[in-house]
Scaffold this active site. Structure first.
Site, PDB file in Angstrom:
ATOM      1  N   HIS A 431    -136.141 -85.872  46.818  1.00  0.00           N
ATOM      2  CA  HIS A 431    -136.500 -87.234  47.160  1.00  0.00           C
ATOM      3  C   HIS A 431    -135.565 -88.239  46.737  1.00  0.00           C
ATOM      4  O   HIS A 431    -135.196 -88.757  45.406  1.00  0.00           O
ATOM      5  CB  HIS A 431    -137.579 -87.899  45.966  1.00  0.00           C
ATOM      6  CG  HIS A 431    -138.080 -88.774  46.546  1.00  0.00           C
ATOM      7  ND1 HIS A 431    -139.065 -89.454  44.940  1.00  0.00           N
ATOM      8  CD2 HIS A 431    -138.038 -90.192  47.484  1.00  0.00           C
ATOM      9  CE1 HIS A 431    -139.437 -90.676  45.675  1.00  0.00           C
ATOM     10  NE2 HIS A 431    -138.745 -91.174  46.695  1.00  0.00           N
ATOM     11  N   ASN A 481    -142.421 -92.805  41.240  1.00  0.00           N
ATOM     12  CA  ASN A 481    -142.793 -93.536  41.412  1.00  0.00           C
ATOM     13  C   ASN A 481    -144.532 -93.532  40.667  1.00  0.00           C
ATOM     14  O   ASN A 481    -145.058 -94.312  41.074  1.00  0.00           O
ATOM     15  CB  ASN A 481    -142.968 -93.171  43.491  1.00  0.00           C
ATOM     16  CG  ASN A 481    -142.459 -93.058  43.893  1.00  0.00           C
ATOM     17  OD1 ASN A 481    -141.572 -94.569  43.965  1.00  0.00           O
ATOM     18  ND2 ASN A 481    -142.456 -93.714  45.289  1.00  0.00           N
TER      19      ASN A 481
END
Ligand code: 3H9
Length: 701
Positions: A431, A481
């Site tokens: 990511h 996140n």
């Protein structure tokens, strides 16, 4: 003699050798050994000059950071330096590897410095929230002038041996064996009856400085150094070097480092130094795990993310192929990459040859068959599970055995993606954070079946492409996140209760975040999150107790900066957000419609509620084993979300202000707002009740 410092006389040269792995830091034992060695060799008539040299990978890399905050022991470094400067025989530092911080300061107290061409020297203390405290701020300007010294100490980056030679920081470069070369250099100095040159006795050449130099300098770095106390103190030390005699300058320097050492900022930055190294250690993956070769890469998708990811590989000299669906999208993506590189060239940070070499490493194709032989493939297409599964089925059929199959998903379940391949052990999440060629964080998502060598290879690859790899487990949003969504929800809640987006953004900016959540939303594009929710409604449950302002803004084509209006207004070509009374009125209207009581919200409450929501979620992430340690969470937030490094990351910040305080507030919010955004963390409660810290979290599990 001691375990870490020894000395001999060879011919008529005394040699003090430091051997204190890993980096010959100036521990109490090293300082004491150096002091004793100097005393012995000064007294030994056989030695006509003294060489100070190190074994192992480097010359002294600085003070021993692990000793900071502990009661002092061993000879003070300043006494060692005085012994060197006062020596009637020339003292020569022989440098290889990196002479950093106290290491360079020790060398500057020697009468001469020689180094091999690969050596680097620097004063990086500012990166630990400190200033050079062993005469660096007083001696360096006496060699290279106050202006250059200030630049070098404020940015903290080392310079090469060649540059150091040009500036006079070192006096001689040795080609070949350092020890042999240093002994020959010492002999030459003896033969020439060379003087003992004390840098502290040099005059500071201030002729280059204008009357307003220091004030102008302060202004020029104000934005970049916001919140960091060390740069101002460094400026004061250089001012002292210019205006005061050496000994008085040393008093200013000593006071400055003393104050910084006591401060929470330096404590946080030292924690960050060790955390960056700690996150590379994976509890169940041995250090000697064999790595797979990564000599070629492929990226699926030439969008902003795919292009940025590809640039990382090219920057590291690894050829990379980008796969797109059609020629137009491919050409557009490749064009943007070239523009990005050319812009960097225009700013003088890359030469034309650098840019050409990097572009030559990036190729494009429309055919999966062209990437079958690559060592790693990273999928960077849009967030939809069905599409990802289709792509990974295709990759499974295309890629050679042993290739790593990675997805750049920010939310989706990696295990589910892995299951549609015949080789789930080779599947992993990589990511990247936007802009992918700039942001330092790489959140490496370990699936249930990801094999250890794939994980170890991706950690090593992260380092090679200039990223800080941090491992996360599989859950919605992983570490970063997942916490961000709690933080943003808390900000939204306060907005509906009466704070404007601008007030919230300002409060968080003042805390040290690079921008607040609404400015960030406008920058990323409000339509991006909106589209992701349309595609994955189950994955992004909205807080139904709050109006959905993003939907309303997107329906009005207020996508953010790209349409010059979002939460804020923007003038053409200007990224500065301008508060929009229309949006503020709309928020108020929606809040009243939803029956949310309006009130005055304070700035302190904004910071507290947003951060505590993130910290509570961080505690849950730890509890669930999604993060290995609090430092993994902190490094993700500092390097991926711009959390101020001088606060050490959210979990370290909680330790600094008191976990009990965080827990009490979280409990208050949970009672007021319910469990949806304030899920209970047993770990947070346990630590708070015991008056403990996240640093010792394992005791409380
Ligand atoms: C200072 O000098 C203050 C003075 O002005 C004032 C004095 C009065 N201390 O980075 P690596 C450990 S402030 C203790 O992976 P590399 C590190 O934790 C200091 N330990 O290796 C790691 O341990 P582990 C100014 C230290 O080859 C191991 O060494 N100096 C220190 O990638 C290997 O480190 C600095 O800020 C230390 N000073 O890079 C320099 N340094 O294996 C800081 C390292 O258990 N150091 N360790 O995880 C560096 O920049 C890099 O370590 C260096 C080597 C470039 C030297």
């Amino acid at each position: 003699m001691s375990d870490v410092v020894s000395w001999v006389v060879e011919g008529n040269v005394g040699v003090i050798t430091i051997n204190s792995p890993p980096v010959n830091a100036l521990s109490a034992a090293v300082r004491q050994g150096l002091y004793d060695g100097m005393e012995a060799l000064v007294a030994d008539d056989a030695a006509k000059a003294i060489v100070v040299i190190c074994e192992g990978r480097t010359f002294i890399a600085g003070a021993d950071i692990t000793e900071f905050g502990k009661p002092p022991s061993g000879a003070p470094l300043r006494d060692v330096q005085t012994a060197m400067e006062k020596s009637p025989k020339p003292v020569i530092a022989a440098i290889h590897g990196t002479a950093l911080g106290g290491g360079l300061e020790t060398a500057l107290a020697c009468h001469y410095r020689c180094a091999i061409p690969s050596a680097k020297v620097g004063l990086p203390e500012v990166k630990l929230g400190l200033l050079p405290g062993a005469g660096g701020t007083q001696r360096l300007p006496r060699i290279i002038g106050p202006k250059r010294a200030l630049d070098m100490i404020i940015d903290g980056n080392p310079i090469s041996a060649a540059e150091a030679l040009e500036l006079g920081v070192i006096n001689h470069v040795i080609d070949g064996d350092l020890r042999e070369g240093a002994l020959a250099y010492a002999q030459k100095l003896i033969d020439e009856n060379a003087p003992t040159i004390c840098v502290s006795e040099n005059e500071v050449d201030a002729s280059e400085l204008s009357d307003t130099f220091f004030d102008d300098y302060r202004k020029s770095i104000a934005r970049k150094t916001r919140g960091f106390p060390a740069p101002e103190k460094i400026i004061q030390c250089i001012e002292a070097a210019v205006n005061l005699p050496f000994d008085e300058g040393m008093i200013v320097e000593g006071k400055g480092i003393g104050e910084l050492m006591q401060g929470s900022e330096s404590e946080a930055m030292r924690y960050m130094f060790f955390s960056e190294r700690e996150v590379a250690k994976l509890p169940d993956v041995p250090k000697d795990t064999p790595l797979r070769d990564i000599n070629s890469a492929a990226v699926l998708g030439a969008g902003t993310m795919g292009g940025g990811i590809a640039m990382n590989f090219a920057n590291a000299g690894i050829p990379v192929t980008i796969v797109e669906m059609n020629q137009e999208a491919l050409d557009r993506g490749l064009g943007i990459i070239e523009t990005n590189y050319r812009n960097t060239q225009k700013k003088g940070r890359l030469t034309e040859e650098d840019v050409n070499a990097r572009l030559a490493l990036i190729t494009g194709t429309l055919d999966y068959a062209d990437i079958g032989d690559k060592d790693i493939v990273i999928e960077a297409i849009f967030e939809n599970m069905d599409v990802k599964k289709e792509v990974f089925t295709k990759l499974d059929a295309t890629m050679k055995q042993g290739a790593i199959l990675a997805t750049n998903t920010s939310y989706l379940n990696i295990d589910e993606i892995a299951q549609c391949t015949s080789r789930p052990g080779d599947v992993i999440g990589l990511h990247f954070f936007s802009p992918a060629n700039v942001m330092r964080l790489l959140e490496i998502v370990r699936g249930a079946e990801t094999s250890k060598d794939v994980l170890a290879t991706c950690m090593a690859m992260a380092k090679r492409i200039g990223k800080l790899g941090v491992v996360a487990g599989v859950c919605h949003g992983f570490i970063g996140n997942r916490m961000l969504s709690r933080y943003s929800s808390a900000a939204q809640r306060l907005m509906f209760e009466g704070a404007t987006p601008n007030q919230i953004d300002q409060a968080l900016f003042n805390f040290g975040m690079p921008m607040g959540p609404f400015t960030m939303g406008d920058l990323a594009g409000l339509d991006v999150g909106w589209r992701a929710r349309q595609d994955n409604p189950d994955l992004f449950p909205t807080d139904t107790s709050l109006p959905n302002i993003v939907d309303i803004l997107v329906e009005q084509e207020r996508f953010g900066q790209k349409t010059q209006k979002g939460y804020y207004l923007y003038e053409a070509g200007n990224r500065t957000p301008i508060p929009d009374p229309e949006v503020e009125a709309m928020i108020k209207e929606e809040s009243i419609k939803a029956g949310i009581e309006q009130r005055d919200v304070g700035d302190e409450e904004i910071v507290q509620m947003a951060l505590f929501a993130a910290i509570n979620e961080g505690a849950r992430v730890l509890e669930e084993g999604i993060a290995y340690r609090p430092c993994d969470i902190d490094m993700i937030w500092i390097n991926g979300y711009g959390f101020p490094s001088y606060r050490g990351g959210p979990m370290h910040y909680a330790d600094q202000i008191g976990v009990d305080k965080v827990h009490a507030a979280v409990e208050k919010y949970r009672q007021k707002y319910g469990d949806a955004n304030w899920k209970y963390s047993k770990l947070l409660e346990n630590i708070a009740k015991a008056g403990g810290k996240f640093a010792d979290w394992k005791e409380y599990m």
